[in-house]
Design an enzyme around this catalytic site. Structure first.
Site, PDB file in Angstrom:
ATOM      1  N   GLY A  23     112.207  99.629  91.385  1.00 33.23           N
ATOM      2  CA  GLY A  23     110.939  98.950  91.093  1.00 33.23           C
ATOM      3  C   GLY A  23     110.437  98.166  92.296  1.00 33.23           C
ATOM      4  N   GLY A  24     110.739  98.662  93.492  1.00 32.73           N
ATOM      5  CA  GLY A  24     110.401  97.921  94.723  1.00 32.73           C
ATOM      6  C   GLY A  24     108.965  98.101  95.194  1.00 32.73           C
ATOM      7  N   ARG A  48     108.987 105.306  89.624  1.00 33.62           N
ATOM      8  CA  ARG A  48     108.455 106.601  89.178  1.00 33.62           C
ATOM      9  C   ARG A  48     107.261 107.057  90.006  1.00 33.62           C
ATOM     10  NH1 ARG A  48     107.240 104.350  83.376  1.00 33.62           N
ATOM     11  NH2 ARG A  48     106.554 102.723  84.816  1.00 33.62           N
ATOM     12  N   TYR A 157     115.618  84.735  78.430  1.00 33.73           N
ATOM     13  CA  TYR A 157     115.860  85.122  77.030  1.00 33.73           C
ATOM     14  C   TYR A 157     116.991  86.147  76.902  1.00 33.73           C
ATOM     15  CZ  TYR A 157     112.222  88.817  77.819  1.00 33.73           C
ATOM     16  OH  TYR A 157     111.475  89.868  78.285  1.00 33.73           O
ATOM     17  N   PRO A 200     108.538  82.348  84.340  1.00 31.47           N
ATOM     18  CA  PRO A 200     107.282  83.014  84.682  1.00 31.47           C
ATOM     19  C   PRO A 200     106.946  83.010  86.172  1.00 31.47           C
ATOM     20  CG  PRO A 200     106.974  81.431  82.896  1.00 31.47           C
ATOM     21  CD  PRO A 200     108.325  81.197  83.441  1.00 31.47           C
ATOM     22  N   ARG A 209     101.014  93.108  80.409  1.00 35.52           N
ATOM     23  CA  ARG A 209     101.727  93.550  79.209  1.00 35.52           C
ATOM     24  C   ARG A 209     102.212  92.408  78.327  1.00 35.52           C
ATOM     25  NH1 ARG A 209     102.934  96.908  83.463  1.00 35.52           N
ATOM     26  NH2 ARG A 209     102.596  99.137  83.030  1.00 35.52           N
TER      27      ARG A 209
HETATM   28  C1  HXC Z   1     103.714  99.385  70.768  1.00 38.95           C
HETATM   29  C2  HXC Z   1     103.994 100.882  72.496  1.00 38.95           C
HETATM   30  C3  HXC Z   1     103.195 100.086  73.348  1.00 38.95           C
HETATM   31  C4  HXC Z   1     102.650  98.877  72.810  1.00 38.95           C
HETATM   32  C5  HXC Z   1     103.863 101.808  74.470  1.00 38.95           C
HETATM   33  N1  HXC Z   1     104.356 101.950  73.231  1.00 38.95           N
HETATM   34  N2  HXC Z   1     103.142 100.684  74.572  1.00 38.95           N
HETATM   35  N3  HXC Z   1     104.249 100.537  71.232  1.00 38.95           N
HETATM   36  N4  HXC Z   1     102.945  98.564  71.522  1.00 38.95           N
HETATM   37  N5  HXC Z   1     101.919  98.051  73.552  1.00 38.95           N
HETATM   38  C6  HXC Z   1     105.168 103.044  72.724  1.00 38.95           C
HETATM   39  C7  HXC Z   1     104.509 104.408  72.866  1.00 38.95           C
HETATM   40  O1  HXC Z   1     103.593 104.667  71.801  1.00 38.95           O
HETATM   41  C8  HXC Z   1     105.714 105.332  72.843  1.00 38.95           C
HETATM   42  O2  HXC Z   1     106.223 105.480  71.549  1.00 38.95           O
HETATM   43  C9  HXC Z   1     106.758 104.535  73.606  1.00 38.95           C
HETATM   44  O3  HXC Z   1     106.355 103.166  73.517  1.00 38.95           O
HETATM   45  C10 HXC Z   1     106.833 104.931  75.074  1.00 38.95           C
HETATM   46  O4  HXC Z   1     105.550 104.789  75.634  1.00 38.95           O
HETATM   47  P1  HXC Z   1     105.075 105.633  76.899  1.00 38.95           P
HETATM   48  O5  HXC Z   1     103.745 105.117  77.294  1.00 38.95           O
HETATM   49  O6  HXC Z   1     105.242 107.081  76.646  1.00 38.95           O
HETATM   50  O7  HXC Z   1     106.233 105.206  77.938  1.00 38.95           O
HETATM   51  P2  HXC Z   1     106.267 105.243  79.507  1.00 38.95           P
HETATM   52  O8  HXC Z   1     105.157 106.067  80.089  1.00 38.95           O
HETATM   53  O9  HXC Z   1     107.653 105.576  79.856  1.00 38.95           O
HETATM   54  O10 HXC Z   1     105.924 103.715  79.930  1.00 38.95           O
HETATM   55  C11 HXC Z   1     106.860 102.679  79.698  1.00 38.95           C
HETATM   56  C12 HXC Z   1     106.193 101.380  79.265  1.00 38.95           C
HETATM   57  C13 HXC Z   1     105.040 100.967  80.230  1.00 38.95           C
HETATM   58  C14 HXC Z   1     107.285 100.313  79.207  1.00 38.95           C
HETATM   59  C15 HXC Z   1     105.586 101.561  77.871  1.00 38.95           C
HETATM   60  O11 HXC Z   1     104.479  99.715  79.848  1.00 38.95           O
HETATM   61  C16 HXC Z   1     105.529 100.869  81.649  1.00 38.95           C
HETATM   62  O12 HXC Z   1     105.460 101.851  82.406  1.00 38.95           O
HETATM   63  N6  HXC Z   1     106.020  99.674  82.073  1.00 38.95           N
HETATM   64  C17 HXC Z   1     106.589  99.464  83.410  1.00 38.95           C
HETATM   65  C18 HXC Z   1     106.261  98.126  84.011  1.00 38.95           C
HETATM   66  C19 HXC Z   1     106.497  96.936  83.138  1.00 38.95           C
HETATM   67  O13 HXC Z   1     106.642  97.046  81.923  1.00 38.95           O
HETATM   68  N7  HXC Z   1     106.513  95.773  83.775  1.00 38.95           N
HETATM   69  C20 HXC Z   1     106.650  94.501  83.085  1.00 38.95           C
HETATM   70  C21 HXC Z   1     108.003  93.953  83.295  1.00 38.95           C
HETATM   71  S1  HXC Z   1     107.902  92.312  82.859  1.00 38.95           S
HETATM   72  P3  HXC Z   1     105.900 106.784  70.633  1.00 38.95           P
HETATM   73  O14 HXC Z   1     106.696 106.568  69.388  1.00 38.95           O
HETATM   74  O15 HXC Z   1     104.403 106.759  70.392  1.00 38.95           O
HETATM   75  O16 HXC Z   1     106.348 107.984  71.422  1.00 38.95           O
HETATM   76  C22 HXC Z   1     109.309  91.719  82.298  1.00 38.95           C
HETATM   77  C23 HXC Z   1     109.254  90.189  82.248  1.00 38.95           C
HETATM   78  C24 HXC Z   1     110.175  89.542  81.300  1.00 38.95           C
HETATM   79  O17 HXC Z   1     110.225  92.406  82.028  1.00 38.95           O
HETATM   80  C25 HXC Z   1     110.111  88.022  81.258  1.00 38.95           C
HETATM   81  C26 HXC Z   1     108.830  87.297  81.406  1.00 38.95           C
HETATM   82  C27 HXC Z   1     108.939  85.812  81.443  1.00 38.95           C
HETATM   83  P1  NAP Z   2     106.386  95.056  87.640  1.00 42.44           P
HETATM   84  O1  NAP Z   2     105.597  94.899  88.880  1.00 42.44           O
HETATM   85  O2  NAP Z   2     105.779  95.792  86.492  1.00 42.44           O
HETATM   86  O3  NAP Z   2     107.778  95.688  88.033  1.00 42.44           O
HETATM   87  C1  NAP Z   2     108.457  96.649  87.309  1.00 42.44           C
HETATM   88  C2  NAP Z   2     108.806  97.765  88.246  1.00 42.44           C
HETATM   89  O4  NAP Z   2     109.686  98.665  87.591  1.00 42.44           O
HETATM   90  C3  NAP Z   2     107.584  98.571  88.711  1.00 42.44           C
HETATM   91  O5  NAP Z   2     107.604  98.657  90.108  1.00 42.44           O
HETATM   92  C4  NAP Z   2     107.785  99.944  88.080  1.00 42.44           C
HETATM   93  O6  NAP Z   2     107.318 100.961  88.966  1.00 42.44           O
HETATM   94  C5  NAP Z   2     109.299  99.975  87.912  1.00 42.44           C
HETATM   95  N1  NAP Z   2     109.719 100.844  86.813  1.00 42.44           N
HETATM   96  C6  NAP Z   2     109.321 100.819  85.533  1.00 42.44           C
HETATM   97  N2  NAP Z   2     109.907 101.781  84.829  1.00 42.44           N
HETATM   98  C7  NAP Z   2     110.708 102.450  85.696  1.00 42.44           C
HETATM   99  C8  NAP Z   2     111.581 103.552  85.567  1.00 42.44           C
HETATM  100  N3  NAP Z   2     111.753 104.184  84.406  1.00 42.44           N
HETATM  101  N4  NAP Z   2     112.266 103.963  86.670  1.00 42.44           N
HETATM  102  C9  NAP Z   2     112.097 103.334  87.853  1.00 42.44           C
HETATM  103  N5  NAP Z   2     111.297 102.300  88.026  1.00 42.44           N
HETATM  104  C10 NAP Z   2     110.594 101.858  86.966  1.00 42.44           C
HETATM  105  O7  NAP Z   2     106.819  93.631  87.032  1.00 42.44           O
HETATM  106  P2  NAP Z   2     107.591  92.379  87.694  1.00 42.44           P
HETATM  107  O8  NAP Z   2     107.038  91.175  87.036  1.00 42.44           O
HETATM  108  O9  NAP Z   2     107.585  92.475  89.161  1.00 42.44           O
HETATM  109  O10 NAP Z   2     109.078  92.584  87.159  1.00 42.44           O
HETATM  110  C11 NAP Z   2     110.180  92.771  88.037  1.00 42.44           C
HETATM  111  C12 NAP Z   2     111.464  92.313  87.388  1.00 42.44           C
HETATM  112  O11 NAP Z   2     111.411  90.912  87.152  1.00 42.44           O
HETATM  113  C13 NAP Z   2     111.768  92.953  86.039  1.00 42.44           C
HETATM  114  O12 NAP Z   2     113.164  93.175  85.927  1.00 42.44           O
HETATM  115  C14 NAP Z   2     111.346  91.899  85.048  1.00 42.44           C
HETATM  116  O13 NAP Z   2     112.006  92.009  83.828  1.00 42.44           O
HETATM  117  C15 NAP Z   2     111.783  90.657  85.809  1.00 42.44           C
HETATM  118  N6  NAP Z   2     111.156  89.423  85.389  1.00 42.44           N
HETATM  119  C16 NAP Z   2     109.847  89.181  85.676  1.00 42.44           C
HETATM  120  C17 NAP Z   2     109.296  87.968  85.302  1.00 42.44           C
HETATM  121  C18 NAP Z   2     107.880  87.622  85.640  1.00 42.44           C
HETATM  122  O14 NAP Z   2     107.426  86.548  85.224  1.00 42.44           O
HETATM  123  N7  NAP Z   2     107.160  88.448  86.378  1.00 42.44           N
HETATM  124  C19 NAP Z   2     110.083  87.024  84.630  1.00 42.44           C
HETATM  125  C20 NAP Z   2     111.408  87.321  84.346  1.00 42.44           C
HETATM  126  C21 NAP Z   2     111.945  88.519  84.738  1.00 42.44           C
HETATM  127  P3  NAP Z   2     106.712 102.382  88.465  1.00 42.44           P
HETATM  128  O15 NAP Z   2     105.681 102.075  87.443  1.00 42.44           O
HETATM  129  O16 NAP Z   2     106.198 102.988  89.715  1.00 42.44           O
HETATM  130  O17 NAP Z   2     107.879 103.147  87.917  1.00 42.44           O
END
Ligand code: HXC
Ligand code: NAP
Length: 294
Positions: A23-24, A48, A157, A200, A209
């Protein structure tokens, strides 16, 4: 003068190291990769989206003068992780550090989730971290590497749990357990395992998201944090670089929280008294003391 958003380690602190950051290409992974490069490391960024990775690699090479390899890899698939490791070894001949940073997450009432939605988050966060850790760990054991570091990004969490992000909380708790377990089991192979639990730190990926639309304005994250500010990317990068570097050689199995005191504010039994106005304390004290006299 504010110093927390300045680079912390001395020049060359990661000289010669090869570090893989999942995720770099965006967000915090990009910020940490930038700093590793500035400190002399060679960095592999993987995720990805190869176009995004290539753009980031170019940008970071121009900015830091370092060497970046962009490798497409979906961490959910073990064969892709093995191929990413092979590409790293082909380009740089070795690997010293793994930063498990890739994640997926979104807010949702759990009863609205399909089974696949729940699995998707578990697969990226927990299985993805497992895939990378197992592939890299086996490699380091096979070649009898003397020293290697794994750093996992969790969140607070992981131990408190959290409503509305249940798959992420479940997965991050698993990652934390893996960190502490392998810190003991694989220390004999020269590997160290640590984790960072950020509060955060605004990024587009997380905020789109977790706080979509006007939720950003409705829930001001700063109000949840005793220090009344969110994190700066450089201060997270400072901590990550330290935990990746030899300066932290005796730290193993630790999770370092960097959240301005956020999770404790939510936990302390009487923390709500923060909202009692200063002028009320004389009266409250009097009331308490008066009980003793009776
Ligand atoms: C309910 C959802 C949904 C939503 C997707 N789905 N979004 N369900 N509410 N908002 C469902 C879809 O309908 C599908 O189920 C399944 O989830 C997979 O969705 P896809 O879109 O096919 O998955 P994919 O393309 O692999 O994408 C993965 C993803 C997407 C997680 C849904 O958001 C993503 O690419 N995220 C990567 C980056 C990311 O999330 N970054 C944030 C990290 S922050 P069905 O049943 O319909 O097939 C973080 C911070 C934590 O972790 C702490 C903060 C303080
Ligand atoms: P982000 O930019 O959405 O980072 C997530 C990264 O993961 C993206 O670069 C994404 O790239 C990659 N990724 C997602 N699905 C993947 C898969 N299946 N295979 C390989 N790579 C994948 O969000 P961020 O806020 O920087 O989050 C980074 C980390 O910090 C995460 O572990 C998150 O849980 C943690 N974190 C963030 C916060 C915050 O406040 N931001 C707080 C606590 C913890 P692609 O879409 O190109 O795959």
């Amino acid at each position: 003068m504010v110093k927390f958003n300045k680079p912390m380690l001395k020049e060359g602190s990661l000289d010669g190291d090869v570090i893989v950051v999942t995720g770099g290409g965006s967000g915090l992974g990009k910020a940490m990769s930038t700093y590793f490069l500035e400190l002399g490391a060679k960095v592999v960024i993987s995720s990805r989206n190869i176009e995004k990775l290539k753009n980031t690699a170019k940008e970071l090479e121009e900015k830091t003068g370092g060497k970046v390899l962009a490798v497409q890899c979906d961490v959910r698939h073990y064969d892709q992780v093995e191929a990413m490791l092979a590409a790293t070894l082909k380009e740089f001949g070795k690997v010293d550090g793994l930063l498990n940073n890739a994640a997926g997450n979104f807010i949702s009432p759990t009863e609205r989730l399909s089974s696949n939605a729940f699995d998707t988050i578990i697969d990226i966060v927990l299985k993805g971290t497992k895939n990378c850790t197992l592939a890299f760990g086996k490699h380091w054991i096979d070649i009898k590497q003397k020293k290697a570091t794994v750093l996992n990004i969790v969140t607070t969490y992981a131990w408190t749990g959290s409503a509305y992000v249940v798959p992420s909380a479940t997965a991050k708790a698993g990652v934390l357990a893996m960190t502490r377990s392998l810190a003991v089991e694989w220390a004999k192979y020269g590997m160290r395992f640590n984790a960072i639990a950020p509060g955060p730190f605004p990024t587009k990926g997380a905020w789109d998201r977790l706080l979509p639309g006007d939720l950003k304005d409705k829930f001001d994250m700063k109000k949840k944090i005793p220090l009344r500010r969110v994190g700066e990317h450089q201060e997270l990068a400072n901590l990550a670089a330290y935990l990746m570097s030899d300066f932290s050689s005796y730290i193993n199995g630790e999770v370092v929280t960097i959240d301005g005191g956020e999770w404790l504010q939510g936990a302390g039994e009487f923390n709500m008294l923060e909202s009692v106005p200063q002028e009320m304390w004389d009266m409250l004290e009097m009331m308490i003391r008066s009980k003793k006299k009776k």
